[in-house]
Design an enzyme around this catalytic site. Structure first.
Site, PDB file in Angstrom:
ATOM      1  CB  SER A  22      39.241 -10.530 -34.705  1.00  0.00           C
ATOM      2  OG  SER A  22      38.968 -11.582 -35.588  1.00  0.00           O
ATOM      3  CG  HIS A  46      38.216  -7.283 -31.942  1.00  0.00           C
ATOM      4  ND1 HIS A  46      39.054  -7.565 -30.885  1.00  0.00           N
ATOM      5  CD2 HIS A  46      37.778  -8.482 -32.391  1.00  0.00           C
ATOM      6  CE1 HIS A  46      39.141  -8.853 -30.716  1.00  0.00           C
ATOM      7  NE2 HIS A  46      38.374  -9.447 -31.617  1.00  0.00           N
ATOM      8  CE  LYS A  73      35.897 -10.253 -28.986  1.00  0.00           C
ATOM      9  NZ  LYS A  73      36.449 -11.537 -28.553  1.00  0.00           N
TER      10      LYS A  73
HETATM   11  C1  LIG Z   1      34.671 -10.166 -34.573  1.00  0.00           C
HETATM   12  C2  LIG Z   1      34.155 -10.959 -33.418  1.00  0.00           C
HETATM   13  N1  LIG Z   1      32.844 -11.147 -33.277  1.00  0.00           N
HETATM   14  C3  LIG Z   1      32.340 -11.841 -32.232  1.00  0.00           C
HETATM   15  C4  LIG Z   1      33.157 -12.405 -31.294  1.00  0.00           C
HETATM   16  C5  LIG Z   1      32.563 -13.175 -30.166  1.00  0.00           C
HETATM   17  O1  LIG Z   1      32.436 -12.364 -29.029  1.00  0.00           O
HETATM   18  P1  LIG Z   1      32.297 -13.021 -27.603  1.00  0.00           P
HETATM   19  O2  LIG Z   1      33.668 -13.364 -27.129  1.00  0.00           O
HETATM   20  O3  LIG Z   1      31.628 -11.975 -26.769  1.00  0.00           O
HETATM   21  O4  LIG Z   1      31.458 -14.235 -27.764  1.00  0.00           O
HETATM   22  C6  LIG Z   1      34.539 -12.255 -31.392  1.00  0.00           C
HETATM   23  C7  LIG Z   1      35.433 -12.879 -30.384  1.00  0.00           C
HETATM   24  O5  LIG Z   1      36.463 -13.399 -30.656  1.00  0.00           O
HETATM   25  C8  LIG Z   1      35.061 -11.503 -32.471  1.00  0.00           C
HETATM   26  O6  LIG Z   1      36.368 -11.330 -32.606  1.00  0.00           O
END
Ligand SMILES: Cc1ncc(COP(=O)(O)O)c(C=O)c1O
Length: 392
Positions: free
Chosen positions: A182, A210, A241
């Site tokens: 990310s 992502h 997202k």
């Molecule tokens: C790699 C990754 N996993 C999980 C999440 C969490 O997702 P959510 O925003 O749906 O809770 C994020 C969010 O920033 C992320 O970047």
């Protein structure tokens, strides 16, 4: 307030201020679009995860309105008590078909999906092997288990194999990785990870937060991108997202999902999604299958990334629409973000501890709905702000 708590809080806040990382979230005054209004100023939005522009897509809005009118605004209970509506099941079936897996279980968010799947599966006598740059929700999920943990340097397959070689005697071994990282926008070496997992008998889990909507056929994620169907045991995705709404899910075998229905704690102990959210998520999958937003996203990403590189910025190892512009010191990243805002661009500065010291950056994410004019204006802003601060 309790005096000790007050003192502890003051100390912690002072630490944040001293480190230059005390910031309250920017407030968006209006819809989450390719341009947003902040402090009364319209700026080009390069900060959101709304990759495909679905957060404001008319078909999703219509679906949410219709479901809200028909079913109300809340699910009323946790899924296992009285909160499972027929549309919750329909969304899971739709997602399983989309992901080409036997079954899917939806959680409240991507964050709770990662915690909700790791915590009940692994225990003392198991080993979890995690990439050094994995997301906080994976790290927190691992912390909740009593399994042994090993971290391998980011995407270092030799280090991963060394750990696997020395891992005899464990019941379950898990290799867990983000699909797209990310903060850097690089893609996990999933084919190599799967090869190693098969060689050493490990389970593979990928967090496609992502990659959902971004990689693979119509945005099916990294497993589809690398054609690894049936070889990755646990896939996590987010609906918050690119899918534009809210939620997360675990996709895998029927057995995995049946177990999580009984032991996934956020599923068991937190209320189900409201009807409007579920319906909008379903409409998002239809839009992804029927409209060509993914292609436009990639066209914009390539154009913008090339523009930044030609200007002389360091965009790191990015291979996806997440494009960091690495500047070094945390204070410079924050000053750059502010200068960009003055020039009409919104993208956030990111510093230690979110990224390593000396690798602070502003992180940019284009959307399918940016126009070429938006991107050219943004590149002009990067030129002025970058020159002003001596970055280029
Ligand atoms: C790699 C990754 N996993 C999980 C999440 C969490 O997702 P959510 O925003 O749906 O809770 C994020 C969010 O920033 C992320 O970047």
């Amino acid at each position: 307030m309790n005096k000790t708590l007050e003192r502890v809080l003051s100390e912690k806040l002072e630490d944040l201020k001293r480190d230059g990382v005390f910031h309250l979230p920017p407030v968006i005054e209006g819809p989450q679009g390719p341009r947003v209004t902040i402090r009364g100023k319209e700026v080009i939005n390069l900060a959101s995860n709304n990759y495909l522009g679905l957060a404001t897509h008319p078909r999703l809005i219509e679906a949410a309105k219709k479901a809200t009118e028909e079913y109300g605004v809340g699910a009323g209970a946790v899924r296992t008590i009285a909160g499972t509506l027929s549309m919750h099941v329909a969304l899971e079936e739709k997602l399983a078909k989309f992901k080409h897996t036997e079954a899917v279980l939806v959680f409240q968010s991507g964050f709770t999906s990662n915690m909700g799947v790791i915590e009940p599966l692994f225990e003392k006598g198991d080993l979890i092997i995690s990439d050094a740059l994995n997301h906080a929700s994976i790290i927190d999920g691992i912390r909740l288990t009593k399994a042994d943990k090993k971290i391998y340097p980011h995407s270092d397959m030799n280090a991963l194999e060394d750990i696997l070689k020395a891992s005899d005697g464990y019941r379950l071994k898990l290799i867990v990785t983000d699909g797209v990282f990310s903060m850097d926008g690089d893609i996990a070496k999933l084919p190599e990870i799967v090869e190693l997992a098969e060689k050493y008998g490990a389970v593979v889990m990928v967090d496609d937060a992502h990659a959902s909507g971004v990689l693979g056929d119509h945005g099916r994620g990294t497993v589809d991108h690398f054609k690894l169907h049936g070889r990755v045991d646990i896939q996590v995705g987010t609906l918050s997202k690119a899918i534009g709404v809210l939620g997360g899910y675990v996709a895998g075998s029927r057995k995995l999902i049946d177990y999580l229905i009984h032991r996934g704690r956020p599923f068991l102990f937190s209320t189900a999604h409201p009807p409007g959210v579920v319906a909008a998520n379903m409409a998002a999958i239809d839009v992804m299958l029927e409209e060509n937003l993914q292609e436009k996203l990639w066209e914009n990403a390539r154009y913008f990334k090339r523009g930044l590189k030609e200007l002389g910025f360091d965009t790191g190892q990015s291979e996806t629409p997440i494009t960091p512009v690495i500047v070094g010191e945390g204070s410079l990243a924050m000053a750059f973000s502010e200068a960009l805002f003055e020039e009409g661009v919104f993208c956030t500065g990111i510093a230690f501890p979110t990224v390593p010291k000396g690798k602070a950056r502003v992180r940019t994410m284009v959307m399918a709905t940016h126009t070429k004019e938006d991107l050219d204006m943004a590149l002009d802003a990067f030129t002025s702000a970058g020159k002003k601060l001596g970055i280029i």
